[in-house]
Write a protein that holds these residues in place. Structure first.
Motif, PDB file in Angstrom:
ATOM      1  N   THR B  17       0.842  -1.202   0.000  1.00 32.75           N
ATOM      2  CA  THR B  17       0.000   0.000   0.000  1.00 32.75           C
ATOM      3  C   THR B  17       0.874   1.248   0.000  1.00 32.75           C
ATOM      4  O   THR B  17       2.084   1.173   0.216  1.00 32.75           O
ATOM      5  CB  THR B  17      -0.943   0.028   1.207  1.00 32.75           C
ATOM      6  N   SER B  18       0.233   2.394  -0.254  1.00 35.36           N
ATOM      7  CA  SER B  18       0.948   3.675  -0.264  1.00 35.36           C
ATOM      8  C   SER B  18       0.563   4.505   0.950  1.00 35.36           C
ATOM      9  O   SER B  18      -0.585   4.434   1.417  1.00 35.36           O
ATOM     10  CB  SER B  18       0.639   4.444  -1.548  1.00 35.36           C
ATOM     11  N   VAL B  19       1.485   5.257   1.428  1.00 37.97           N
ATOM     12  CA  VAL B  19       1.266   6.081   2.623  1.00 37.97           C
ATOM     13  C   VAL B  19       1.712   7.508   2.330  1.00 37.97           C
ATOM     14  O   VAL B  19       2.801   7.719   1.799  1.00 37.97           O
ATOM     15  CB  VAL B  19       2.076   5.532   3.820  1.00 37.97           C
ATOM     16  N   LYS B  20       0.875   8.462   2.702  1.00 40.12           N
ATOM     17  CA  LYS B  20       1.213   9.870   2.494  1.00 40.12           C
ATOM     18  C   LYS B  20       1.473  10.540   3.830  1.00 40.12           C
ATOM     19  O   LYS B  20       0.686  10.405   4.772  1.00 40.12           O
ATOM     20  CB  LYS B  20       0.086  10.605   1.764  1.00 40.12           C
ATOM     21  N   ILE B  21       2.561  11.286   3.901  1.00 37.56           N
ATOM     22  CA  ILE B  21       2.923  12.046   5.098  1.00 37.56           C
ATOM     23  C   ILE B  21       2.930  13.521   4.728  1.00 37.56           C
ATOM     24  O   ILE B  21       3.508  13.909   3.709  1.00 37.56           O
ATOM     25  CB  ILE B  21       4.314  11.629   5.614  1.00 37.56           C
ATOM     26  N   GLU B  22       2.304  14.337   5.572  1.00 32.38           N
ATOM     27  CA  GLU B  22       2.217  15.771   5.301  1.00 32.38           C
ATOM     28  C   GLU B  22       3.121  16.574   6.226  1.00 32.38           C
ATOM     29  O   GLU B  22       3.271  16.250   7.406  1.00 32.38           O
ATOM     30  CB  GLU B  22       0.781  16.263   5.474  1.00 32.38           C
ATOM     31  N   CYS B  23       3.676  17.628   5.681  1.00 32.05           N
ATOM     32  CA  CYS B  23       4.519  18.536   6.450  1.00 32.05           C
ATOM     33  C   CYS B  23       4.040  19.953   6.151  1.00 32.05           C
ATOM     34  O   CYS B  23       4.078  20.396   5.000  1.00 32.05           O
ATOM     35  CB  CYS B  23       5.981  18.359   6.034  1.00 32.05           C
ATOM     36  N   ARG B  24       3.584  20.644   7.176  1.00 34.33           N
ATOM     37  CA  ARG B  24       3.043  21.991   6.996  1.00 34.33           C
ATOM     38  C   ARG B  24       3.798  23.006   7.846  1.00 34.33           C
ATOM     39  O   ARG B  24       4.091  22.752   9.010  1.00 34.33           O
ATOM     40  CB  ARG B  24       1.574  22.050   7.415  1.00 34.33           C
ATOM     41  N   SER B  25       4.110  24.135   7.238  1.00 40.15           N
ATOM     42  CA  SER B  25       4.632  25.256   8.014  1.00 40.15           C
ATOM     43  C   SER B  25       3.426  26.104   8.404  1.00 40.15           C
ATOM     44  O   SER B  25       2.670  26.553   7.548  1.00 40.15           O
ATOM     45  CB  SER B  25       5.637  26.058   7.181  1.00 40.15           C
ATOM     46  N   LEU B  26       3.220  26.282   9.709  1.00 42.81           N
ATOM     47  CA  LEU B  26       1.967  26.863  10.186  1.00 42.81           C
ATOM     48  C   LEU B  26       1.938  28.386  10.179  1.00 42.81           C
ATOM     49  O   LEU B  26       0.877  28.985  10.042  1.00 42.81           O
ATOM     50  CB  LEU B  26       1.655  26.357  11.594  1.00 42.81           C
ATOM     51  N   ALA B  72       3.450  21.605  -3.383  1.00 39.42           N
ATOM     52  CA  ALA B  72       2.561  22.379  -4.241  1.00 39.42           C
ATOM     53  C   ALA B  72       2.303  23.795  -3.743  1.00 39.42           C
ATOM     54  O   ALA B  72       1.865  24.654  -4.508  1.00 39.42           O
ATOM     55  CB  ALA B  72       1.232  21.641  -4.389  1.00 39.42           C
ATOM     56  N   SER B  73       2.544  24.043  -2.475  1.00 40.63           N
ATOM     57  CA  SER B  73       2.319  25.385  -1.949  1.00 40.63           C
ATOM     58  C   SER B  73       3.451  25.748  -1.006  1.00 40.63           C
ATOM     59  O   SER B  73       4.274  24.908  -0.657  1.00 40.63           O
ATOM     60  CB  SER B  73       0.985  25.460  -1.201  1.00 40.63           C
ATOM     61  N   LEU B  74       3.486  26.994  -0.599  1.00 38.68           N
ATOM     62  CA  LEU B  74       4.569  27.463   0.268  1.00 38.68           C
ATOM     63  C   LEU B  74       4.422  26.992   1.703  1.00 38.68           C
ATOM     64  O   LEU B  74       5.297  27.247   2.530  1.00 38.68           O
ATOM     65  CB  LEU B  74       4.633  28.997   0.233  1.00 38.68           C
ATOM     66  N   THR B  75       3.331  26.305   2.020  1.00 41.22           N
ATOM     67  CA  THR B  75       3.147  25.831   3.389  1.00 41.22           C
ATOM     68  C   THR B  75       2.962  24.327   3.492  1.00 41.22           C
ATOM     69  O   THR B  75       2.756  23.801   4.584  1.00 41.22           O
ATOM     70  CB  THR B  75       1.917  26.508   4.034  1.00 41.22           C
ATOM     71  N   LEU B  76       3.045  23.611   2.381  1.00 40.20           N
ATOM     72  CA  LEU B  76       2.772  22.180   2.435  1.00 40.20           C
ATOM     73  C   LEU B  76       3.686  21.399   1.513  1.00 40.20           C
ATOM     74  O   LEU B  76       3.802  21.693   0.323  1.00 40.20           O
ATOM     75  CB  LEU B  76       1.317  21.903   2.055  1.00 40.20           C
TER      76      LEU B  76
END
Lengths: 113, 116
Positions: B17-26, B72-76
């Motif tokens: 399976t595939s797993v997605k991990i997110e990293c956000r600058s708040l 895709a964006s400056l925060t993600l």
């Protein structure tokens, strides 16, 4: 290539005792040096850094480190530790101007009452 | 101070399976994010550098088709581990950078991935 060696994987000490966490690096060019701390279930937090200038660097929470170019070392010290200092400590190096960090394996500091 | 949020903090998945991990600058815009991986008793190893609006730069030995990075964006920034296998089980951690020197490098709390 750069590398970082943290000689001690675990360091147990008693509260109010002094502590030194050792870090040696290898690099053929000028470097920036860092110590990060990671408390349980939290991200890495910068303790202190050496970029240039005075070789004795003071950081947060009473920690300090000394850059020794001849010994290629950047050992972290605190004269009197608290139980709240229990955490994992990472030494890191970057080639001057680069944002890429090379980390050591970490040293787990456990402060016992 | 600036905060980087990483989600999920842990994930268990089946092999394949595939797993997605997110990293956000708040509270800041991060033009550059970094993804690291740490195996037990090993150093954090840089996997890739993620730049907003362009392709990620992978370190030697890291399979770009297996570890998909999207900024895709400056925060993600996201890291997707595709067709995960047990050997991909590791601790993944991201960091986000202000433009400039390393003191403005902030880390997420990491994601522990376990592939069964």
């Amino acid at each position: 290539a750069q590398s970082v060696t943290q000689l001690d994987s675990q360091v147990p000490v008693f509260e109010e005792a002094p502590v030194e966490l050792r870090c040696n690096y290898s690099s053929s060019v000028s470097v920036y040096l860092f110590w990060y701390v990671q408390y349980p279930n939290q991200g890495l937090q910068l303790l202190l850094k050496y970029l240039s200038g005075s070789t004795l660097v003071k950081g947060i929470n009473g920690f300090e480190a000394e850059f020794n170019k001849s010994q290629t070392s950047f050992h972290l010290r605190k004269p009197s530790v608290h139980i709240s200092d229990t955490a994992e400590y990472f030494c890191a190096v970057s080639q001057g101007g680069s944002e890429k960090l090379v980390f050591g394996k970490g040293t787990k500091l456990t402060v016992n009452p | 101070g600036a905060v980087v949020s990483q989600h999920p903090s842990w994930v268990i998945c089946k092999s394949g399976t595939s797993v997605k991990i997110e990293c956000r600058s708040l509270d800041f815009q991060a033009t550059t994010m970094f993804w690291y991986r740490q195996f037990p008793k090993q150093s954090l190893m840089l996997m890739a550098t993620s730049n907003e609006g362009s392709k990620a730069t992978y370190e030697q030995g890291v399979e770009k088709d297996k570890f998909l990075i999207n900024h895709a964006s400056l925060t993600l920034s996201t890291l997707t581990v595709t067709s995960a296998h047990p050997e991909d089980s590791s601790f993944y951690i991201c960091s986000a950078s202000f433009p400039g020197i390393n003191e403005k490098l902030f880390f997420g709390s990491g994601t522990q991935l376990s592939v069964l």
